[in-house]
Design a protein around this motif. Sequence first.
Motif, short mmCIF file in Angstrom:
data_model
loop_
_atom_site.label_atom_id
_atom_site.label_comp_id
_atom_site.label_asym_id
_atom_site.label_seq_id
_atom_site.Cartn_x
_atom_site.Cartn_y
_atom_site.Cartn_z
N VAL A 11 -40.34 0.21 8.82
CA VAL A 11 -38.97 0.46 9.27
C VAL A 11 -38.32 -0.82 9.78
O VAL A 11 -37.14 -1.08 9.52
CB VAL A 11 -38.96 1.56 10.38
N GLU A 12 -39.09 -1.63 10.50
CA GLU A 12 -38.58 -2.86 11.10
C GLU A 12 -38.60 -4.05 10.15
O GLU A 12 -38.17 -5.14 10.51
CB GLU A 12 -39.39 -3.18 12.36
N GLY A 13 -39.10 -3.85 8.91
CA GLY A 13 -39.15 -4.94 7.93
C GLY A 13 -40.21 -5.99 8.24
O GLY A 13 -40.10 -7.12 7.80
N LYS A 14 -41.25 -5.60 8.97
CA LYS A 14 -42.31 -6.54 9.34
C LYS A 14 -43.51 -6.37 8.43
O LYS A 14 -43.76 -5.28 7.90
CB LYS A 14 -42.74 -6.31 10.79
N ILE A 15 -44.28 -7.44 8.26
CA ILE A 15 -45.46 -7.39 7.41
C ILE A 15 -46.72 -7.34 8.26
O ILE A 15 -46.73 -7.75 9.42
CB ILE A 15 -45.53 -8.58 6.42
N GLY A 16 -47.79 -6.83 7.63
CA GLY A 16 -49.10 -6.82 8.29
C GLY A 16 -49.14 -5.92 9.50
O GLY A 16 -48.43 -4.92 9.61
N GLY A 17 -49.99 -6.31 10.43
CA GLY A 17 -50.09 -5.60 11.70
C GLY A 17 -50.82 -4.28 11.62
O GLY A 17 -51.22 -3.83 10.54
N ASP A 18 -51.02 -3.68 12.75
CA ASP A 18 -51.69 -2.39 12.85
C ASP A 18 -50.72 -1.39 13.47
O ASP A 18 -50.97 -0.79 14.51
CB ASP A 18 -52.97 -2.52 13.69
N SER A 19 -49.61 -1.23 12.82
CA SER A 19 -48.50 -0.41 13.30
C SER A 19 -48.80 1.08 13.10
O SER A 19 -49.37 1.46 12.08
CB SER A 19 -47.24 -0.81 12.54
N ASP A 76 -55.21 -10.07 6.06
CA ASP A 76 -54.59 -10.52 7.30
C ASP A 76 -53.43 -11.46 6.96
O ASP A 76 -53.58 -12.39 6.19
CB ASP A 76 -55.64 -11.24 8.13
N ALA A 77 -52.29 -11.19 7.53
CA ALA A 77 -51.12 -12.04 7.29
C ALA A 77 -51.11 -13.27 8.18
O ALA A 77 -50.13 -14.03 8.19
CB ALA A 77 -49.84 -11.23 7.49
N GLY A 78 -52.18 -13.49 8.92
CA GLY A 78 -52.32 -14.70 9.73
C GLY A 78 -51.18 -14.86 10.72
O GLY A 78 -50.80 -13.92 11.39
N VAL A 79 -50.65 -16.07 10.79
CA VAL A 79 -49.59 -16.35 11.76
C VAL A 79 -48.31 -15.59 11.44
O VAL A 79 -47.43 -15.50 12.28
CB VAL A 79 -49.28 -17.88 11.85
N LEU A 115 -49.83 -17.34 2.33
CA LEU A 115 -50.04 -16.53 3.52
C LEU A 115 -48.99 -15.45 3.74
O LEU A 115 -49.34 -14.29 3.93
CB LEU A 115 -50.13 -17.44 4.74
N PRO A 116 -47.68 -15.74 3.65
CA PRO A 116 -46.70 -14.69 3.94
C PRO A 116 -46.70 -13.53 2.97
O PRO A 116 -46.32 -12.44 3.32
CB PRO A 116 -45.37 -15.43 3.88
N THR A 117 -47.12 -13.74 1.71
CA THR A 117 -47.02 -12.67 0.74
C THR A 117 -48.37 -12.11 0.33
O THR A 117 -48.43 -11.25 -0.52
CB THR A 117 -46.26 -13.14 -0.52
N GLY A 118 -49.48 -12.58 0.89
CA GLY A 118 -50.80 -12.11 0.49
C GLY A 118 -51.02 -10.67 0.91
O GLY A 118 -50.94 -10.33 2.07
N THR A 119 -51.30 -9.78 -0.07
CA THR A 119 -51.62 -8.40 0.24
C THR A 119 -52.70 -7.91 -0.71
O THR A 119 -52.89 -8.49 -1.78
CB THR A 119 -50.40 -7.46 0.10
#
Length: 143
Positions: A11-19, A76-79, A115-119
């Motif tokens: 919803v917030e447009g964020k990547i990764g995390g454990d939301s 992991d999206a790292g930084v 890193l930013p797009t690795g999935t």
Amino acid sequence: MLQHGESQFNVEGKIGGDSPLSPRGQQYANMLPALITDNIGDAPLTVWTSTLQRTIQTASQLPYNKLTWKSLDELDAGVCDGMTYDEIEVGSAVFHSLLPTHEDDLYRQRTLKTLPTGTMTSSTIVIAVVNLIGTSSCDSNRL
């Protein structure tokens, strides 16, 4: 194979995390038992999830045996974890400054550049599951 319900980070447009799941993602999780029963009846199933809370929440209403497997977690999206793509773009100068200049460090360069797009893709997940099923025993160290 199902994807997790919409997460708060989605919803917030964020990547990764454990939301956790968003309210809409929770609605999806609530309708899954009927959807699965309507399509396969009362067949016994084992539900595999990653260790991320959004996948566990998505499967929570299912009346089947559940197993979590860390190998199903997204990369992991790292930084960049928990950042929006706009925030990543703003920080690209910082990321670029982290890149090594020595030619022998190509692996680290590729890792940082992607890193930013690795999935993890669905085909990678299928291969991992097939490899696990192909083993004669399920070692808890692999889960």
